[in-house]
Each structure stands twice: as C-alpha cells, then as structure tokens.
Scaffold this motif. Structure first.
Motif: not given
Lengths: 214, 297
Positions: B233-234, B236-238, B240, B264-266, B291
């Motif tokens: 869930r973490f 994100t497209d950015e 990835e 981007f690693t939140t 996806r």
C-alpha cells in the motif's frame, strides 16, 4: 615513421618470412609462365595481413602515439619495399638464368627488363586495389587480397602473353639484353606507373583508415 | 588540474546507447568504471581514447581535446602520456617481451630504461618470456612497467582483475594505489566487481546498459542509495518509478532508491546498503507489481 617501419620488420615479419622468397627459384627452371613466379609476393602480403589479425596488430597500433594515417602509410611502404625486394631478387635470378640457358622461354615472355617493367605494373595494380580496400575494413582480407591478386595477375599475364604472342612486340621479348632501348622504355614506364599508382593507393588507404573504428 | 574531462559523451550502436556521460577526474586519483557485462565499459574506454567516434560530446585528456578532425586514436601529444590496454586483448602475444619492448620504446623519446628495468625486476618479469606465457596478472604488470617507463600521466586498464584469484586481485588493486601515489599518475580501470573499487578507487562511475547511473567518490556512492522495504500500500507510482531492482511479493516489496528520492518512501523501512548490495539491486531483473487495472485487463 622510422619507428613504425622498425615495428613492421621486428614484429610483423619473422625470420620464417624469408621463405616467401623461395618461389622465386621458379625463375631458374627452363620454361614457365614466369609472371606467376613474381606474383608469389602477394602470398607474402597475405601472410602479413593474416598475421595482423592473429596478433591484434590494430589494437597494438592504437596504443602507440602515432596517427592511424602514419600507420597506414608505414604498412603501405612495407608492402612496396617487399615488392621491390622481390623484384630485385627476381632480376638477379634472371641474370643467372641468362647464363644458365642458351635458349629463350617458349612458354611465355622472357625474363628481361621489359618483363620486370610489366611486373611493376602488375604490382602497381595490386597496390591500387589492395591498399584502399584493406584499410576501408581492416581484418576483412578476402576481397582486398583475392580481388587485388586476381586482377593484378590478369594484367601481368595479359601483358606478358601479348608480348610473347604478337610479332609486333617481339623486340620486347629478347631473352637477354638485345633491343635494350625499348626494353628500358617499358621498364621505365612500369616504374613510373608503379610509383604513381602506389602513391595514389597509399593516400587513399590513409583516408580510409580514418573512418576505422576499433 | 583535471587529467580527464568528459562532457556529454554519447555513442549509439544498434540496440545499445552509451551516455550521455559527464565526469571529471583530477590528477593523481583512481577511478573505477563498474558495470556488468554489456554495460558499455569497453565502449566508454574506446570513446575516451578516440578509438570509436562518439556521436556527441567532448573528451579532454591533460586539458586537450582528444579529437583532431576525423583522425582516429589519440593525438600523438596526448598518446605518448597515456598507457592503456583494451578488452583483454594481448597484441603480439607470441612475441618475447624483449621484442615488444624494443619495438615500443622506439616510439617514445623519453623512454626511461632504468625505470622500466626496475619495475620489471620488482614484478619478477622475465624479458625472454613470451607475452602469452605470462599469467593475466603479469600481463597487466607488463603494461604497467612499459607505461611507467614512459612516465605516463594517465593509465587506462580494461578489466585488469578479470581471471585473477581473489588474492591476486587484491594485490593488483593495492599496486594501483601504490603507483598513483609513487608515480603521481592517474588511473582508470573497468571492472565488473564492485568490491574492486571499494578496495582501491577514489571515484566510481557506475554504468548500467550504457547509462551512467552514478559518478561520485566511493564513500558517497554507497550513501547515494537507500534500501527500501515496505507493504504494497506504500508503493506509490512515484516510488515505483524511482526504485531499482524492485521485487514484489504478496507481503510487500523491496528495492533500492537514490537518496535524493527519499521523500517518496513515506511509510517504508529504509537503510543504507552495502556496496555489493547496490550492484545486486541495480543489475537484477525487475519484477514489477501488477496493478489493479492490469489485473482487470
């Protein structure tokens, strides 16, 4: 250039290379198609370029502080020197031949000065085809060697056969030093053609090698 | 002074593109060019040495451009101060070292026979031996001896540790360090073993499929990447698109990211990777997540 020529003789040619001169002994048999004997010099060129590939000569040259142009010119001069040495040894053997046999060569043209003039034209033809073609794609040797040898042989055999067959040219076919003037004329003409075509071939080879990428 | 300066260098072949590459190497430093097979390391060296014609860019060695019109190879004024080997090729391998040396020294007016003999003695090389009789390590040492006899300012070696045992490789890399401090020259070498650069190099240039992924000091190199691990869930497209060597399982994902993309690693776990881990993540085939919309298709 001196260092490049030294490299040619020290690394490219081995003492075994002198065996290339053995076929010139054919000039001492009574009768034969002697342009073929003089064409064995092309086997020497073949050995040099095939050794290039085996020894990674281009890669070695690339490490030297010399332009590729100078390197191509050094190789061209080496081939010219080889051909001239072949010619001089051939001329010396033809003098021996003159004293060895009292009759001329009925199989083809006699080995007189005109013959060696035609030999120079044969070498010039080879240089004109081989050198530019070899340096346009180094290590691809079949077409430059095969094409150069075949066309040069056709020129050499064609001209010597004409001299041997046509009565109008018989004064060029003396077995020794008779009709020296016309013979000298052909020899001088051959020398001029050899210098001119070899110079053109060397310059074209130098242009072609600039497009080479290792 | 920069011994080497590469600006916007690129070269395209069918199915492969090198660059654009930008880097500089100061005098007296050691650069390792790292990448797996086919990364473009040898092509890069050939472009440096003007043995292939770059499509774009400029290379300066000793602050002098290496391209002189269309002439191939280094200009003689540069070439006499650069020693190199390429692609594991040993020219005139069937000749004795004495023959090769006698030929080579004729091209260098400043050839220092004393230096040459002292390095040959130090390396234990017999001039009567033929080049192909030498071990791979000794072949490299012979190149070094001839380069040092010419007082080269730059030595370029293509994969000098290939085929060496671990101890031989370490000794060779130690020798490189010694040379650049004792002889005040610079050295560039390629390798597919990233630990080689950790052992001896000051700078690392990492090539992957022709692209210069990083050019930095060795210390900064390992700090310029982060290992990232997290639940799907973490992802994100950015994140990835910024991840290298991503692996996705049902439980989550792992991958490596450049430190500059840390934002981007939140929600993810991050840690500094070891040097060899960087290469593993950069080179391993990626397993991208499927996806929801892809699954629907």
């Amino acid at each position: 250039m001196k260092a490049l020529l030294a490299k040619e003789f020290r690394l490219t040619m081995s003492p075994w290379f002198l065996l290339v001169f053995l076929p010139l002994g054919l000039l001492l048999i009574p009768m034969w198609v002697f342009p073929l004997a003089m064409a064995y010099v092309f086997v020497g060129v073949m050995i040099v370029v095939w050794r290039d590939r085996k020894d990674h000569d281009l890669e070695f040259l690339a490490t030297l502080p010399m332009s590729f142009v100078a390197q191509a010119k050094a190789r061209a001069w080496t081939i010219v020197l080889l051909e001239l040495t072949y010619l001089v040894v051939g001329m010396a053997l033809s003098v021996v031949r003159f004293f060895l046999y009292p009759v001329g060569n009925y199989a083809s043209m006699n080995t007189n000065l005109a013959f060696f003039g035609i030999t120079l034209i044969m070498y010039a033809t080879f240089n004109l085809i081989f050198l530019p073609a070899y340096y346009s794609r180094p290590y691809r040797t079949w077409w430059p060697l095969g094409g150069g040898t075949l066309i040069a042989l056709l020129v050499g055999l064609g001209l010597t056969t004409l001299v041997a067959v046509l009565p109008e040219l018989s004064l060029l076919n003396d077995r020794g030093f008779g009709n020296l003037g016309p013979q000298l004329g052909v020899f001088a003409g051959g020398a001029v053609i050899f210098i001119l075509l070899s110079w053109l071939a060397t310059n074209q080879a130098a242009k072609n090698i600039q497009k080479t990428q290792l | 002074m920069n011994i080497l300066e590469v600006v916007n260098l690129s070269k395209r072949y069918e199915g492969f593109r090198l660059g654009e590459i930008n880097l500089t190497l100061p005098q007296g430093y050691l650069m390792g060019v790292v990448g797996s097979r086919g990364a473009g390391k040898t092509t890069f060296l050939k472009a440096l040495l003007n043995l292939v014609r770059p499509d774009t860019g400029v290379v300066r060695i000793f602050e002098q451009e290496t391209r002189e019109q269309s002439v191939q190879g280094l200009p003689p004024t540069i070439g006499e101060k650069v020693g190199f080997t390429l692609g594991g090729v040993a020219p005139y391998a069937s000749r004795r070292l004495s023959q090769i040396t006698a030929t080579t020294q004729g091209f260098y007016p400043k050839w220092d026979e004393g230096v040459y003999q002292s390095w040959m003695a130090r390396f234990g090389l017999d001039e009567k031996a033929k080049l192909h009789q030498l071990s791979p390590a000794d072949q490299v040492k012979y190149v070094l001896a001839t380069s040092l006899a010419r007082h080269c300012g730059l030595i370029v070696l293509d994969d000098p540790t290939r085929g060496l045992e671990k101890d031989e490789s370490t000794a060779m890399l130690d020798l490189f360090r010694e040379l650049i401090s004792a002889e005040k020259c610079s050295l560039v070498f390629t390798t597919s073993q990233i630990m080689d650069v950790e052992t001896c190099a000051d700078y690392v240039a990492y090539l992957r499929r022709g692209e210069l992924i990083a050019y930095t000091s060795v210390d900064e190199f390992s700090r310029s990447f982060l290992l990232v691990k997290g639940r799907l869930r973490f992802l994100t497209d950015e994140l990835e698109s910024a991840l290298h060597g991503i692996r996705v399982t049902e439980k989550g994902f792992t991958g490596m990211i450049k430190t500059k993309d840390e934002a981007f690693t939140t929600g993810c776990q991050i840690k500094e990777p070891r040097l060899e881990q960087i290469m593993v993540f950069l080179e391993r085939p990626e397993s991208r997540p499927r996806r929801a919309h892809e699954e629907a298709e």
